[in-house]
Design a protein around this motif. Structure first.
Motif, PDB file in Angstrom:
ATOM      1  N   ALA A 229       0.837  -1.208   0.000  1.00  0.00           N
ATOM      2  CA  ALA A 229       0.000   0.000   0.000  1.00  0.00           C
ATOM      3  C   ALA A 229       0.865   1.249   0.000  1.00  0.00           C
ATOM      4  CB  ALA A 229      -0.918   0.005   1.211  1.00  0.00           C
ATOM      5  N   ARG A 230       2.116   1.094   0.412  1.00  0.00           N
ATOM      6  CA  ARG A 230       3.012   2.264   0.511  1.00  0.00           C
ATOM      7  C   ARG A 230       3.943   2.361  -0.684  1.00  0.00           C
ATOM      8  NH1 ARG A 230       4.264   2.049   7.025  1.00  0.00           N
ATOM      9  NH2 ARG A 230       2.066   1.956   7.570  1.00  0.00           N
ATOM     10  N   PHE A 231       3.824   1.410  -1.618  1.00  0.00           N
ATOM     11  CA  PHE A 231       4.632   1.398  -2.838  1.00  0.00           C
ATOM     12  C   PHE A 231       6.119   1.458  -2.550  1.00  0.00           C
ATOM     13  CE2 PHE A 231       0.542   3.284  -3.912  1.00  0.00           C
ATOM     14  CZ  PHE A 231       0.111   2.355  -4.841  1.00  0.00           C
ATOM     15  N   SER A 232       6.534   0.902  -1.416  1.00  0.00           N
ATOM     16  CA  SER A 232       7.971   0.884  -1.131  1.00  0.00           C
ATOM     17  C   SER A 232       8.271  -0.356  -0.309  1.00  0.00           C
ATOM     18  CB  SER A 232       8.379   2.131  -0.345  1.00  0.00           C
ATOM     19  OG  SER A 232       7.789   2.087   0.925  1.00  0.00           O
ATOM     20  N   LYS A 233       9.522  -0.706  -0.237  1.00  0.00           N
ATOM     21  CA  LYS A 233       9.941  -1.872   0.545  1.00  0.00           C
ATOM     22  C   LYS A 233      10.659  -1.392   1.788  1.00  0.00           C
ATOM     23  CE  LYS A 233      10.351  -4.624  -3.562  1.00  0.00           C
ATOM     24  NZ  LYS A 233      11.099  -5.475  -4.421  1.00  0.00           N
ATOM     25  N   ASP A 234      10.454  -2.104   2.937  1.00  0.00           N
ATOM     26  CA  ASP A 234      11.250  -1.745   4.108  1.00  0.00           C
ATOM     27  C   ASP A 234      11.689  -2.993   4.854  1.00  0.00           C
ATOM     28  OD1 ASP A 234       8.291  -0.449   5.763  1.00  0.00           O
ATOM     29  OD2 ASP A 234       8.949  -2.514   5.500  1.00  0.00           O
TER      30      ASP A 234
END
Ligand SMILES: O=C(O)[C@@H](CO)OP(=O)(O)O
Length: 234
Positions: A229-234
């Motif tokens: 949903a945040r369009f990023s990887k962490d």
């Protein structure tokens, strides 16, 4: 490679009213229904099509999974339900207003129970109508196995037992799995997957309706975490 998709149910009627919920079986609010559909849109958009769905026995999690899968036109998969994925049992705090409890017990005790690791809420007493054994859903289970008020530590024990017996074997086979559950039953799982300490888990909040994805290899070694949903990887 197996993917584990964790999804906290959309907003419930008790979340909306700021009441402790735990094992109280309340449904989604209108906003929660929309959040569940939106979760389905996110999963579809990111090609996160699960092979199996797991939910608790509580209707807010069951309906979230159903609404998301309907949105994805992916309703053919099996959905396996277990009470061991239920929310943490909030004991005598269940159905009470969170602000009123905070005022009554003070900030320190309130946060120790709510976000700490080994502090339990006051347990339900014999004869309390809120006891799980009074709910027909649980009548075939041994009443002594049913909680009356759980710490995160106790919740983690039952969630991890279920993870080991039912979820991990499917992940090791490379299946993609959707687990639709609850704020604290998912915090317990996240704590174990990410090897978080009791001090670290205090800070972890699981947002409603926002999938969290863990990718594992066949030895169940964690490869990465994704927040689509945040369009990023962490
Ligand atoms: O009421 C509950 O059962 C939980 C989840 O909504 O509340 P909290 O986030 O305060 O632990």
């Amino acid at each position: 490679m197996g993917r584990l998709i964790l999804l906290r149910h959309g907003q419930s009627l008790y979340n909306k009213e700021n009441l402790f919920t735990g094992w109280t079986d309340v449904d989604l609010s209108e906003e929660g229904i929309e959040e569940a559909k939106r979760a389905g849109e996110i999963l579809l958009k990111h090609d996160l099509l699960p092979d199996i769905c797991f939910t608790s026995w509580l209707k807010r999690a069951i309906h979230t999974a159903q609404l998301a899968l309907k949105e994805m036109e992916w309703e053919q998969i099996d959905c396996i339900k277990s009470w061991k994925l239920n929310e943490r049992h909030y004991g005598a705090w269940q159905c009470h207003n969170k602000d009123a409890i905070r005022k009554e017990v003070g900030d320190e005790m309130f946060m120790a129970v709510r976000r700490g690791y080994d502090t339990s809420p006051p347990p339900l007493q014999d004869g309390d109508p809120r006891l799980a054994e009074n709910d027909p859903k649980y009548r075939k289970l041994d009443p002594s196995s049913l909680p009356r008020g759980e710490s995160l530590k106790a919740t983690r024990k039952r969630v991890l037992n279920y993870f080991a017996e039912a979820i991990a074997p499917e992940l090791a086979r490379g299946k993609d799995l959707l687990v639709s559950a609850h704020g604290n039953s998912l915090r317990a799982l996240v704590m174990a997957i990410e090897h978080l300490t009791p001090a670290e888990i205090v800070e972890v909040e699981i947002p409603t309706g926002e999938p969290i994805v863990y990718v594992f290899d066949e030895t169940l070694h964690l490869l990465r975490k994704e927040r689509p949903a945040r369009f990023s990887k962490d």
